[in-house]
Design a protein around this motif. Sequence first.
Motif, PDB file in Angstrom:
ATOM      1  N   LEU A 149       0.838  -1.208   0.000  1.00 21.87           N
ATOM      2  CA  LEU A 149       0.000   0.000   0.000  1.00 21.87           C
ATOM      3  C   LEU A 149       0.871   1.254   0.000  1.00 21.87           C
ATOM      4  N   LEU A 150       1.987   1.197   0.726  1.00 23.29           N
ATOM      5  CA  LEU A 150       2.835   2.378   0.875  1.00 23.29           C
ATOM      6  C   LEU A 150       3.689   2.672  -0.347  1.00 23.29           C
ATOM      7  N   LEU A 151       4.175   1.615  -1.010  1.00 22.99           N
ATOM      8  CA  LEU A 151       5.190   1.850  -2.049  1.00 22.99           C
ATOM      9  C   LEU A 151       4.649   1.781  -3.468  1.00 22.99           C
TER      10      LEU A 151
ATOM     11  N   GLU B  80       0.325   8.455   5.624  1.00 26.23           N
ATOM     12  CA  GLU B  80       1.570   7.709   5.394  1.00 26.23           C
ATOM     13  C   GLU B  80       2.245   7.386   6.732  1.00 26.23           C
ATOM     14  N   ALA B  81       2.294   8.382   7.627  1.00 24.81           N
ATOM     15  CA  ALA B  81       2.916   8.162   8.950  1.00 24.81           C
ATOM     16  C   ALA B  81       2.181   7.069   9.723  1.00 24.81           C
ATOM     17  N   LEU B  82       0.845   7.085   9.640  1.00 28.39           N
ATOM     18  CA  LEU B  82       0.052   6.067  10.339  1.00 28.39           C
ATOM     19  C   LEU B  82       0.291   4.680   9.752  1.00 28.39           C
ATOM     20  N   LEU B  83       0.376   4.596   8.434  1.00 29.07           N
ATOM     21  CA  LEU B  83       0.608   3.289   7.799  1.00 29.07           C
ATOM     22  C   LEU B  83       1.992   2.742   8.153  1.00 29.07           C
ATOM     23  N   PHE B  84       3.010   3.611   8.131  1.00 31.54           N
ATOM     24  CA  PHE B  84       4.347   3.138   8.531  1.00 31.54           C
ATOM     25  C   PHE B  84       4.327   2.680   9.990  1.00 31.54           C
ATOM     26  N   ALA B  85       3.627   3.425  10.847  1.00 29.36           N
ATOM     27  CA  ALA B  85       3.579   3.050  12.265  1.00 29.36           C
ATOM     28  C   ALA B  85       2.814   1.742  12.455  1.00 29.36           C
ATOM     29  N   ALA B  86       1.757   1.531  11.655  1.00 29.98           N
ATOM     30  CA  ALA B  86       0.986   0.281  11.750  1.00 29.98           C
ATOM     31  C   ALA B  86       1.829  -0.897  11.281  1.00 29.98           C
ATOM     32  N   ALA B  87       2.555  -0.701  10.174  1.00 27.50           N
ATOM     33  CA  ALA B  87       3.434  -1.768   9.682  1.00 27.50           C
ATOM     34  C   ALA B  87       4.486  -2.102  10.735  1.00 27.50           C
ATOM     35  N   ARG B  88       5.055  -1.055  11.347  1.00 23.65           N
ATOM     36  CA  ARG B  88       6.099  -1.256  12.365  1.00 23.65           C
ATOM     37  C   ARG B  88       5.535  -1.992  13.581  1.00 23.65           C
ATOM     38  N   ALA B  89       4.315  -1.669  13.976  1.00 21.37           N
ATOM     39  CA  ALA B  89       3.705  -2.325  15.138  1.00 21.37           C
ATOM     40  C   ALA B  89       3.611  -3.830  14.908  1.00 21.37           C
ATOM     41  N   ASP B  90       3.188  -4.227  13.707  1.00 23.19           N
ATOM     42  CA  ASP B  90       3.074  -5.655  13.394  1.00 23.19           C
ATOM     43  C   ASP B  90       4.455  -6.303  13.340  1.00 23.19           C
ATOM     44  N   HIS B  91       5.398  -5.596  12.715  1.00 25.66           N
ATOM     45  CA  HIS B  91       6.778  -6.093  12.606  1.00 25.66           C
ATOM     46  C   HIS B  91       7.384  -6.323  13.993  1.00 25.66           C
ATOM     47  N   VAL B  92       7.185  -5.359  14.892  1.00 28.58           N
ATOM     48  CA  VAL B  92       7.726  -5.475  16.248  1.00 28.58           C
ATOM     49  C   VAL B  92       7.068  -6.635  16.989  1.00 28.58           C
ATOM     50  N   ALA B  93       5.727  -6.707  16.913  1.00 28.38           N
ATOM     51  CA  ALA B  93       5.004  -7.726  17.694  1.00 28.38           C
ATOM     52  C   ALA B  93       5.260  -9.143  17.183  1.00 28.38           C
ATOM     53  N   ARG B  94       5.326  -9.295  15.857  1.00 26.06           N
ATOM     54  CA  ARG B  94       5.381 -10.654  15.297  1.00 26.06           C
ATOM     55  C   ARG B  94       6.793 -11.150  15.033  1.00 26.06           C
TER      56      ARG B  94
ATOM     57  N   GLY C 279      11.202  14.913   8.959  1.00 26.39           N
ATOM     58  CA  GLY C 279      12.067  15.945   8.372  1.00 26.39           C
ATOM     59  C   GLY C 279      11.652  16.378   6.975  1.00 26.39           C
ATOM     60  N   ALA C 280      11.261  15.436   6.114  1.00 21.99           N
ATOM     61  CA  ALA C 280      10.976  15.797   4.723  1.00 21.99           C
ATOM     62  C   ALA C 280       9.506  16.108   4.461  1.00 21.99           C
ATOM     63  N   GLU C 281       8.578  15.506   5.230  1.00 27.61           N
ATOM     64  CA  GLU C 281       7.149  15.720   4.947  1.00 27.61           C
ATOM     65  C   GLU C 281       6.472  16.613   5.974  1.00 27.61           C
ATOM     66  N   GLY C 282       7.148  16.907   7.079  1.00 21.90           N
ATOM     67  CA  GLY C 282       6.627  17.896   8.015  1.00 21.90           C
ATOM     68  C   GLY C 282       5.738  17.389   9.133  1.00 21.90           C
ATOM     69  N   VAL C 283       5.618  16.067   9.311  1.00 16.10           N
ATOM     70  CA  VAL C 283       4.900  15.548  10.482  1.00 16.10           C
ATOM     71  C   VAL C 283       5.801  15.794  11.701  1.00 16.10           C
ATOM     72  N   SER C 284       5.226  16.174  12.839  1.00 15.80           N
ATOM     73  CA  SER C 284       6.092  16.534  13.974  1.00 15.80           C
ATOM     74  C   SER C 284       6.705  15.293  14.629  1.00 15.80           C
ATOM     75  N   VAL C 285       7.888  15.494  15.183  1.00 14.38           N
ATOM     76  CA  VAL C 285       8.584  14.413  15.902  1.00 14.38           C
ATOM     77  C   VAL C 285       7.712  13.899  17.048  1.00 14.38           C
ATOM     78  N   GLU C 286       7.062  14.809  17.770  1.00 15.60           N
ATOM     79  CA  GLU C 286       6.230  14.407  18.908  1.00 15.60           C
ATOM     80  C   GLU C 286       5.122  13.470  18.453  1.00 15.60           C
ATOM     81  N   GLN C 287       4.488  13.809  17.344  1.00 13.51           N
ATOM     82  CA  GLN C 287       3.402  12.961  16.842  1.00 13.51           C
ATOM     83  C   GLN C 287       3.929  11.597  16.398  1.00 13.51           C
ATOM     84  N   LEU C 288       5.080  11.589  15.717  1.00 15.11           N
ATOM     85  CA  LEU C 288       5.641  10.306  15.263  1.00 15.11           C
ATOM     86  C   LEU C 288       6.034   9.438  16.451  1.00 15.11           C
ATOM     87  N   LEU C 289       6.589  10.062  17.493  1.00 13.91           N
ATOM     88  CA  LEU C 289       6.954   9.283  18.688  1.00 13.91           C
ATOM     89  C   LEU C 289       5.706   8.778  19.418  1.00 13.91           C
ATOM     90  N   ALA C 290       4.630   9.560  19.364  1.00 16.31           N
ATOM     91  CA  ALA C 290       3.377   9.111  19.993  1.00 16.31           C
ATOM     92  C   ALA C 290       2.839   7.884  19.253  1.00 16.31           C
TER      93      ALA C 290
END
Length: 208
Positions: free
Chosen positions: A54-56, A68-82, A109-120
Motif C-alpha cells: 500500500l505504501l510503495l 503515510e505516517a500512520l501506515l508506517f507506524a501500523a506496519a512497524r507495530a506488526d513487525h515489532v510484535a510478530r 524531516g521531509a514531509e513535516g509531520v512533527s517528531v512528537e506525533q511520530l513518537l506518539a
Amino acid sequence: MMGRGRFIALEGGEGVGKSTQVRALAAALRARGHDVVETREPGGSEGAEAIRRLLLEGAADRWTPGAEALLFAAARADHVARTIRPALDAGRWVLTDRFLDSSLAYQGGAEGVSVEQLLALHAVGSGGLLPDRTLLLTLPADEALRRAETRDRGGADRIGGRDAAFHAKVAASFAQLASGAAERFRVVDALGDADTVTACLLAALEGL
Ligand code: TMP
C-alpha cells in the motif's frame, strides 16, 4: 540487556547500499557465532508486507503525510510484535533494514509531520522500542543519486522516486537525528568498497 538479544537498525537515504550491507553484516555476525534475524521495513512480517505494498505502490500523492505516517507506524507495530520482540526474547540478534528513524527523517524531516506525533504513534504501536544501535550509512548526495538510478529494481517506488530536494531533506534530517542521539547512533561512510563498509559497520557494533 541481560537475557535478551541485540537490536540493530541500518538507516540512510536511497542508494547508500543498506540492503547489501544488511546481508553482509548478518553473515559477519553469524560467522562470530550469533543467531541473526535479517529483516526490513516497511515489512518484516506478513501484515507489514501487505502494508508495504500500500505504501510503495501507486501514485506519488496516494496518501497524505499523516496517513503515510500512520501506515508506517501500523506496519512497524506488526513487525515489532510478530518478528522483532519474539526474536529478541529468544536471545537472537535482529538486524533491520530501516526502523523508526526512517519515519522521523522521511515523514518528519521531509514531509513535516512533527517528531512528537511520530513518537506518539511509535509508543502506541510499538511500545516505544528503540534499537540498541542505529548505524547510519551516508553518501554525498550526487553519489547516492547515481547509485539509486543505476540499481536494478524496476524503477523507483512512490517515496524513493521523489525529487532531489526531498532526498536532501531526508539526508539532513538523518544527520540531525544522529547528532541528537550520539550514544545510540554510529555514522558510517558508505563511499568505500562493500567489504570496507562492512568492516566499519562491524567495528561500529563494539560494546554490544
Ligand atoms: P526501501 O526498500 O528502498 O528502503 O524502500 C522503502 C521506502 O520507504 C524508502 O523510500 C524509504 C521509505 N520509508 C519511509 O518513508 N518511512 C519509513 O518509516 C520507512 C521504514 C521507509
